[in-house]
Design an enzyme around this catalytic site. Structure first.
Site, PDB file in Angstrom:
ATOM      1  N   GLU A  56      59.486  75.416  70.343  1.00 47.43           N
ATOM      2  CA  GLU A  56      58.187  75.883  69.866  1.00 47.43           C
ATOM      3  C   GLU A  56      57.437  74.814  69.070  1.00 47.43           C
ATOM      4  OE1 GLU A  56      57.170  79.410  66.822  1.00 47.43           O
ATOM      5  OE2 GLU A  56      58.515  79.946  68.456  1.00 47.43           O
ATOM      6  N   ASP A  57      58.168  73.999  68.313  1.00 45.80           N
ATOM      7  CA  ASP A  57      57.532  73.122  67.330  1.00 45.80           C
ATOM      8  C   ASP A  57      57.757  71.626  67.520  1.00 45.80           C
ATOM      9  OD1 ASP A  57      56.571  75.398  66.044  1.00 45.80           O
ATOM     10  OD2 ASP A  57      58.262  75.496  64.662  1.00 45.80           O
TER      11      ASP A  57
END
Length: 179
Positions: A56-57
């Site tokens: 996600e990051d």
């Protein structure tokens, strides 16, 4: 494999900081993994705790997770990864639905993540007061809805004897933070 996951997360999140903090981001997945380990989950779930925010990051992909840690870890990480192309409301509703219908291990991973986030949030509220909400994509009311919705569904399809103690701490922190 656990140490490999910890090192992978540290490399992936290098240079990232937590919201409202100068704290290195990697301390969050480390704490999530520690919650899972303390609760007695198997190695692959603990690894997913370390890796839950990587896709996600960071630039790493689910394929990278699968190649390094296998399909079980990849599937847990995939199920907990938000699609950032969707709105905040859509992403959070998806997480609520995932908690409602997910496996015991997936629920455990998500609740460990949410618990650590709320522990940090409580600390930030003590330090910064209501200013803390300015750093979120949604304000206090939306965060209240989200966390209370997680509480409502997190034990769905679980036997009460299977529920880890940290689920109770999450319930208490939701009440303390939002009531």
């Amino acid at each position: 494999m656990i140490e490999k996951a910890k090192a992978f997360a540290a490399k992936a999140h290098q240079g990232q900081k937590r919201k409202n903090s100068s704290e290195d981001y990697v301390v969050h997945p480390i704490r999530v993994a520690e919650i899972l380990e303390h609760a007695g989950f198997r190695e692959k779930v603990i690894c997913a705790g370390y890796l839950h925010d990587v896709v996600e990051d960071t630039p790493y992909t689910l394929q990278d997770i699968e190649r390094e840690f296998g399909l079980d870890v990849r599937d847990l990480v995939a199920a907990h990864t938000e699609d950032k192309s969707k709105s905040w409301q859509e992403r959070k509703q998806h997480t609520i639905d995932t908690v409602r219908e997910g496996s015991f291990e997936l629920k455990a991973l998500i609740i460990a993540d949410k618990l650590d986030n709320l522990r940090s949030l409580q600390s930030d509220i003590k330090t910064y007061g209501n200013e803390v909400w300015k750093n979120f994509n949604a304000g206090a009311d939306a965060q209240k809805w989200y966390n209370q919705s997680i509480v409502e569904v997190m034990t769905n399809r679980l036997n009460s004897s299977d529920v880890p103690n940290y689920f109770d701490e999450y319930i208490q922190l939701v009440k303390q933070t939002f009531d």
